[in-house]
Scaffold this motif. Structure first.
Motif, PDB file in Angstrom:
ATOM      1  N   ASP A 120       3.140  -0.290  -6.520  1.00 16.06           N
ATOM      2  CA  ASP A 120       4.151   0.503  -7.238  1.00 16.06           C
ATOM      3  C   ASP A 120       5.362   0.792  -6.364  1.00 16.06           C
ATOM      4  OD1 ASP A 120       2.688   0.475  -9.485  1.00 16.06           O
ATOM      5  OD2 ASP A 120       2.105   2.601  -9.452  1.00 16.06           O
ATOM      6  N   ASP A 121       5.083   1.174  -5.112  1.00 15.71           N
ATOM      7  CA  ASP A 121       6.191   1.484  -4.201  1.00 15.71           C
ATOM      8  C   ASP A 121       7.014   0.252  -3.901  1.00 15.71           C
ATOM      9  OD1 ASP A 121       5.585   4.105  -4.155  1.00 15.71           O
ATOM     10  OD2 ASP A 121       4.524   4.068  -2.221  1.00 15.71           O
ATOM     11  N   LEU A 122       6.327  -0.868  -3.774  1.00 19.49           N
ATOM     12  CA  LEU A 122       7.034  -2.106  -3.494  1.00 19.49           C
ATOM     13  C   LEU A 122       7.939  -2.479  -4.664  1.00 19.49           C
ATOM     14  CD1 LEU A 122       7.613  -4.501  -1.708  1.00 19.49           C
ATOM     15  CD2 LEU A 122       5.543  -5.625  -2.585  1.00 19.49           C
ATOM     16  N   VAL A 123       7.389  -2.350  -5.871  1.00 21.76           N
ATOM     17  CA  VAL A 123       8.201  -2.653  -7.067  1.00 21.76           C
ATOM     18  C   VAL A 123       9.426  -1.756  -7.099  1.00 21.76           C
ATOM     19  CG1 VAL A 123       8.274  -2.496  -9.584  1.00 21.76           C
ATOM     20  CG2 VAL A 123       6.316  -3.565  -8.466  1.00 21.76           C
ATOM     21  N   SER A 124       9.214  -0.487  -6.813  1.00 23.92           N
ATOM     22  CA  SER A 124      10.365   0.410  -6.922  1.00 23.92           C
ATOM     23  C   SER A 124      11.374   0.140  -5.806  1.00 23.92           C
ATOM     24  CB  SER A 124       9.908   1.872  -6.975  1.00 23.92           C
ATOM     25  OG  SER A 124       9.954   2.458  -5.707  1.00 23.92           O
ATOM     26  N   ASN A 150      25.317  -3.466 -17.498  1.00 28.54           N
ATOM     27  CA  ASN A 150      24.063  -3.173 -16.813  1.00 28.54           C
ATOM     28  C   ASN A 150      24.030  -3.915 -15.489  1.00 28.54           C
ATOM     29  OD1 ASN A 150      23.057  -1.563 -18.838  1.00 28.54           O
ATOM     30  ND2 ASN A 150      21.916  -3.217 -19.807  1.00 28.54           N
ATOM     31  N   PRO A 151      23.608  -3.235 -14.436  1.00 29.22           N
ATOM     32  CA  PRO A 151      23.574  -3.902 -13.122  1.00 29.22           C
ATOM     33  C   PRO A 151      22.343  -4.779 -12.974  1.00 29.22           C
ATOM     34  CG  PRO A 151      22.901  -1.615 -12.900  1.00 29.22           C
ATOM     35  CD  PRO A 151      23.225  -1.814 -14.350  1.00 29.22           C
ATOM     36  N   THR A 152      22.123  -5.625 -13.965  1.00 33.26           N
ATOM     37  CA  THR A 152      20.922  -6.463 -13.954  1.00 33.26           C
ATOM     38  C   THR A 152      21.262  -7.932 -13.786  1.00 33.26           C
ATOM     39  OG1 THR A 152      21.072  -6.528 -16.363  1.00 33.26           O
ATOM     40  CG2 THR A 152      19.586  -4.911 -15.414  1.00 33.26           C
ATOM     41  N   GLY A 153      22.534  -8.202 -13.578  1.00 34.28           N
ATOM     42  CA  GLY A 153      22.935  -9.581 -13.402  1.00 34.28           C
ATOM     43  C   GLY A 153      24.428  -9.632 -13.181  1.00 34.28           C
ATOM     44  N   PRO A 154      24.932 -10.814 -12.838  1.00 37.65           N
ATOM     45  CA  PRO A 154      26.370 -10.921 -12.596  1.00 37.65           C
ATOM     46  C   PRO A 154      27.161 -10.718 -13.886  1.00 37.65           C
ATOM     47  CG  PRO A 154      25.207 -13.008 -12.124  1.00 37.65           C
ATOM     48  CD  PRO A 154      24.221 -12.079 -12.723  1.00 37.65           C
ATOM     49  N   LEU A 155      28.424 -10.360 -13.746  1.00 34.11           N
ATOM     50  CA  LEU A 155      29.294 -10.208 -14.908  1.00 34.11           C
ATOM     51  C   LEU A 155      29.535 -11.568 -15.541  1.00 34.11           C
ATOM     52  CD1 LEU A 155      32.010  -7.830 -13.435  1.00 34.11           C
ATOM     53  CD2 LEU A 155      30.136  -7.207 -14.962  1.00 34.11           C
ATOM     54  N   HIS A 156      29.551 -11.596 -16.859  1.00 33.42           N
ATOM     55  CA  HIS A 156      29.908 -12.842 -17.512  1.00 33.42           C
ATOM     56  C   HIS A 156      31.317 -12.748 -18.084  1.00 33.42           C
ATOM     57  CE1 HIS A 156      29.089 -10.966 -21.340  1.00 33.42           C
ATOM     58  NE2 HIS A 156      27.871 -10.653 -20.943  1.00 33.42           N
ATOM     59  N   LEU A 157      31.701 -13.776 -18.787  1.00 33.41           N
ATOM     60  CA  LEU A 157      33.085 -13.870 -19.211  1.00 33.41           C
ATOM     61  C   LEU A 157      33.476 -12.773 -20.204  1.00 33.41           C
ATOM     62  CD1 LEU A 157      35.316 -15.673 -18.383  1.00 33.41           C
ATOM     63  CD2 LEU A 157      34.869 -17.109 -20.372  1.00 33.41           C
ATOM     64  N   LEU A 191      11.013  -5.786 -12.044  1.00 31.73           N
ATOM     65  CA  LEU A 191       9.775  -6.516 -12.296  1.00 31.73           C
ATOM     66  C   LEU A 191       9.990  -8.023 -12.216  1.00 31.73           C
ATOM     67  CD1 LEU A 191       8.315  -4.336 -15.186  1.00 31.73           C
ATOM     68  CD2 LEU A 191       7.432  -4.539 -12.837  1.00 31.73           C
ATOM     69  N   SER A 192      11.166  -8.455 -12.673  1.00 29.84           N
ATOM     70  CA  SER A 192      11.466  -9.894 -12.618  1.00 29.84           C
ATOM     71  C   SER A 192      11.553 -10.360 -11.172  1.00 29.84           C
ATOM     72  CB  SER A 192      12.782 -10.200 -13.333  1.00 29.84           C
ATOM     73  OG  SER A 192      12.757  -9.712 -14.647  1.00 29.84           O
ATOM     74  N   VAL A 193      12.257  -9.585 -10.352  1.00 31.39           N
ATOM     75  CA  VAL A 193      12.407  -9.962  -8.949  1.00 31.39           C
ATOM     76  C   VAL A 193      11.046  -9.896  -8.246  1.00 31.39           C
ATOM     77  CG1 VAL A 193      13.512  -9.410  -6.751  1.00 31.39           C
ATOM     78  CG2 VAL A 193      14.808  -9.183  -8.880  1.00 31.39           C
ATOM     79  N   TYR A 194      10.286  -8.867  -8.601  1.00 32.49           N
ATOM     80  CA  TYR A 194       8.952  -8.723  -8.005  1.00 32.49           C
ATOM     81  C   TYR A 194       8.088  -9.941  -8.335  1.00 32.49           C
ATOM     82  CZ  TYR A 194       4.267  -6.966  -7.044  1.00 32.49           C
ATOM     83  OH  TYR A 194       2.995  -6.817  -6.565  1.00 32.49           O
ATOM     84  N   GLU A 211       7.492 -11.001 -19.778  1.00 31.60           N
ATOM     85  CA  GLU A 211       7.858 -11.745 -20.981  1.00 31.60           C
ATOM     86  C   GLU A 211       9.359 -11.726 -21.259  1.00 31.60           C
ATOM     87  OE1 GLU A 211       6.626 -11.919 -25.636  1.00 31.60           O
ATOM     88  OE2 GLU A 211       5.283 -10.871 -24.247  1.00 31.60           O
ATOM     89  N   ASP A 212       9.987 -10.532 -21.223  1.00 32.81           N
ATOM     90  CA  ASP A 212      11.450 -10.514 -21.459  1.00 32.81           C
ATOM     91  C   ASP A 212      12.191 -10.366 -20.150  1.00 32.81           C
ATOM     92  OD1 ASP A 212      10.063  -9.555 -23.827  1.00 32.81           O
ATOM     93  OD2 ASP A 212      10.548  -7.545 -23.071  1.00 32.81           O
ATOM     94  N   GLY A 213      11.612 -10.899 -19.085  1.00 26.31           N
ATOM     95  CA  GLY A 213      12.255 -10.782 -17.780  1.00 26.31           C
ATOM     96  C   GLY A 213      13.542 -11.582 -17.688  1.00 26.31           C
ATOM     97  N   TYR A 214      14.310 -11.298 -16.648  1.00 22.65           N
ATOM     98  CA  TYR A 214      15.555 -12.044 -16.425  1.00 22.65           C
ATOM     99  C   TYR A 214      15.238 -13.341 -15.697  1.00 22.65           C
ATOM    100  CZ  TYR A 214      17.880  -7.726 -17.751  1.00 22.65           C
ATOM    101  OH  TYR A 214      18.309  -6.638 -18.452  1.00 22.65           O
ATOM    102  N   ARG A 215      15.720 -14.424 -16.250  1.00 19.05           N
ATOM    103  CA  ARG A 215      15.287 -15.724 -15.753  1.00 19.05           C
ATOM    104  C   ARG A 215      16.318 -16.485 -14.926  1.00 19.05           C
ATOM    105  NH1 ARG A 215      10.485 -17.215 -17.993  1.00 19.05           N
ATOM    106  NH2 ARG A 215       9.741 -15.795 -19.622  1.00 19.05           N
ATOM    107  N   GLY A 216      17.447 -15.867 -14.700  1.00 18.57           N
ATOM    108  CA  GLY A 216      18.486 -16.591 -13.938  1.00 18.57           C
ATOM    109  C   GLY A 216      18.062 -16.898 -12.512  1.00 18.57           C
ATOM    110  N   ASP A 217      18.717 -17.864 -11.932  1.00 21.67           N
ATOM    111  CA  ASP A 217      18.412 -18.261 -10.557  1.00 21.67           C
ATOM    112  C   ASP A 217      18.624 -17.114  -9.572  1.00 21.67           C
ATOM    113  OD1 ASP A 217      17.839 -20.751 -11.448  1.00 21.67           O
ATOM    114  OD2 ASP A 217      19.787 -21.626 -10.894  1.00 21.67           O
ATOM    115  N   TYR A 218      19.555 -16.229  -9.929  1.00 26.56           N
ATOM    116  CA  TYR A 218      19.880 -15.148  -9.004  1.00 26.56           C
ATOM    117  C   TYR A 218      18.690 -14.233  -8.766  1.00 26.56           C
ATOM    118  CZ  TYR A 218      20.360 -12.117 -13.112  1.00 26.56           C
ATOM    119  OH  TYR A 218      20.113 -11.413 -14.257  1.00 26.56           O
TER     120      TYR A 218
END
Length: 568
Positions: free
Chosen positions: A224-228, A128-135, A176-179, A194-201
RNA sequence: GCCCCCUUAGCUCAGUCGGAUAGAGCACAGGUUUCCUAAACCUGGGGCCAGAGGUUCGAAUCCUCUAGGGGGCACCA
């Protein structure tokens, strides 16, 4: 080497009395590398296999077969041993001839046509393009990348594909997390999903978005437009990063297939057409306001929902469409590489393949077991949500792409892997990858020496830094090879067999082991035998052997996606 | 509860769709450089192939059960 024996056995066995079968069928003739030198160079248990059918003693059959082998100049000896093995030992002349062929055709020597240009698609990583690749993704990438190299080298037409999950809830959540991080820049109390991505990135993405967007533009948008817009920016940015990480890891994709694309066109979308297709085949029904796929028809535990009662498609719906789309591309074979945590998904995806009228094994799912990450002995918690994870990039930076790839490929994919970052770093001096690379570099250095003494002419128009690959070798005299050198030559000549078997089994790790063994023979040889000496004929002969070793090492490393340095 | 993967030397792992006396590397102990790179080489000890049955000419490998480790069983992705 193998083919020589195989061809003569085929001919002979078809002549054997009372045998009513085609020897080419059923993999009747197996040729294997015996583990003991006293058992010859190659051996076959075919007499034992035949004894059942012929109701004769294996050793008797073996005798008959050996009697019929006429090309005596190829073999030094042919022995019957143990319960009925036929052990072949090749003659010096034959092996020298094969060595010449290897030297003349270079990298092409190993071209084994296993695939007959069959079209094969390998889908892997697909994170998923929601974060960097892990090991863990790295392990899939290493396997997929090397498998595709392996299959390409053995005559397949391979397409590497990355499936981008850019349509679902996870990408929305990323947005939503970035927003939220963006809002928190001016209002620290703004709630985080609540289940957002919490990494520093995530915060970094928010900052970058602000940097590239004008304030006027942001202010002109509805929430809405800004979020998208943020969502779009974020996952594309992540995708670019993923692509860059993979490239740094030596893995390149031919196709990046977007999930979103499959939904384009509403009623004529890939997804809708796939559902209609299954409907026509009577594998779809409605129940409780949802649309179901009858996967139990093909051995799945339960039927699966593809459209929920709120009208939303499930992830499985686009997956069906995606696999139908793959099938339509007329591949001869499809391979998916998944993390083992997705194994429960196999029955339902196989059901799709069958429902669409294809045999179940049209798609092969290779599972890569989990990577457990340790730092100095204690497990590192891996969770995208909490943001606590070690990225592939981090590992590449710390221990290098070559080491990381090699590390992944020294294990069978289906066994769990523990990687201790500290150990991997600390061991970097004794890491097996350097051992193999060093053998390659060392041979280069021998040629440098040979050039100095005028024993060989290194060409200028070379395809590598030192010109070794364009070098014109002097003739060699096979009579000068000692026993150790003959052993090395035999090892080299088994490489095409290893390659072929690795391709058939879809197991690149076999190449890793071969390459280690070869280096493990070369280094001791180097220490016991001086290559460049006063003796011109001997020098020429040994240089030829060294070059042959290097050709094979280079080829093996290329398949693994590991550099073959000229100098270390 | 049901399903999948793993269990081989002190550690990390190979073991070719069943084949001959089960192999590497690391670690450990000792040694090697007037010599093409010592990221190398040489010598040494190491095993109830998790356990128990079964299949057959033959099993680390195939089947069944047991134990241990990991993962999965959503109208989540």
């Amino acid at each position: 080497m193998e083919k020589t024996i195989y061809n003569s056995l085929i001919q002979i066995i078809s002549k054997v009395q009372g045998l009513d079968i085609n020897p080419a069928e059923d993999r009747l003739i197996e040729i294997e590398m015996p583990r003991q030198e006293t058992f010859g160079d190659l051996s076959t248990p075919v007499a034992m296999t035949l004894s059942k059918r012929l109701k004769k003693q294996p050793r008797k059959i073996a005798e008959e077969i050996v009697e019929l082998i006429d090309s005596k100049d190829i073999y030094e000896k042919i022995e019957i041993a143990g319960p009925g093995f036929i052990n072949f030992t090749f003659s010096r002349q034959f092996l020298s001839k094969k060595l010449s062929e290897l030297l003349i055709s270079g990298q092409d020597y190993v071209k084994e046509d296993v695939g007959h240009n069959k079209k094969i698609q390998i889908e892997f990583v697909s994170a998923n393009p929601t974060g960097p690749l892990h090991l863990g993704h790295g392990r899939g990438a290493a396997l997929g990348g090397s498998l595709s190299n392996l299959l390409r080298e053995t005559g397949y037409h391979v397409v590497n594909e990355y499936y981008i999950n850019d349509a679902g809830r996870q990408v929305k959540l990323l947005g939503l997390s970035v927003y939220a991080r963006y809002r928190q820049m001016s209002d620290a109390a703004y709630p985080f999903p609540e289940d957002g991505y919490r990494g520093d990135y995530i915060s970094d993405l928010a900052k970058e978005f602000v940097e590239i967007s004008s304030k006027d533009h942001i202010d002109s948008l509805t929430e809405d437009d800004l979020v998208s817009e943020i969502t779009d920016f974020s996952y594309k940015k992540m995708l670019n990063e993923i692509e860059a990480d993979l490239e740094a890891f030596g893995v390149v994709f031919d196709v990046w297939q977007s999930e979103k694309e499959l939904f384009k066109g509403n009623s004529t979308s890939e997804v809708q057409r796939a559902i209609n297709d299954l409907k026509d085949r009577n594998y779809i029904y409605e129940q409780d306001g949802a649309l179901w796929f009858r996967s139990t028809e093909f051995g799945d535990d339960k039927d699966r929902v593809i459209v929920k009662n709120d009208g939303e498609y499930t992830y499985f719906a686009s997956d069906i469409a995606y696999h139908r789309y793959k099938i339509e591309q007329k591949y001869d074979e499809l391979i998916n590489i998944w993390g083992a945590d997705h194994h429960g998904y196999i029955p339902r995806i196989n059901s799709v393949i069958e429902a669409l009228g294809y045999p179940k094994d049209h798609l092969k799912v290779l599972l890569v077991q989990m990577v457990t990450l340790l730092r100095a002995g204690t497990p590192v918690q891996m969770s995208k949500r909490s943001g606590e994870f070690i990225t592939l990039r981090e590992v590449i930076d710390e221990i290098g792409a070559d080491t990381t790839r090699f590390l992944f490929l020294t294990r069978r994919p289906d066994s769990q892997l523990e990687v201790d970052i500290e150990v991997a770093k600390a061991q970097s001096q004794e890491n097996p990858v350097y051992y193999v690379q060093y053998a390659h570099a060392r041979i280069n250095s021998i040629f440098e020496k040979a050039k100095e003494t005028g024993a060989v002419d290194l060409g200028a128009d070379a395809d590598s830094g030192t010109g070794l690959y364009a070098v014109k070798l002097p003739d060699f005299n096979p009579d000068l090879f000692n026993d150790e050198e003959m052993r090395l030559i035999k090892k080299l000549l088994t490489y095409p067999m290893v390659l072929k078997n690795a391709a058939l089994a879809h197991e690149p790790h076999r190449i890793t082991f071969y390459v280690q063994e070869l280096a493990g023979m070369f280094h001791p040889y180097y220490h016991r035998n001086r290559v460049v000496s006063e003796d011109r004929a001997l020098t020429a002969t040994r240089l030829n052997l060294c070059k042959a070793v290097q050709i094979i090492l280079r080829h093996g490393l290329k398949i693994l996606g590991v550099n073959a340095p000229d100098r270390m």
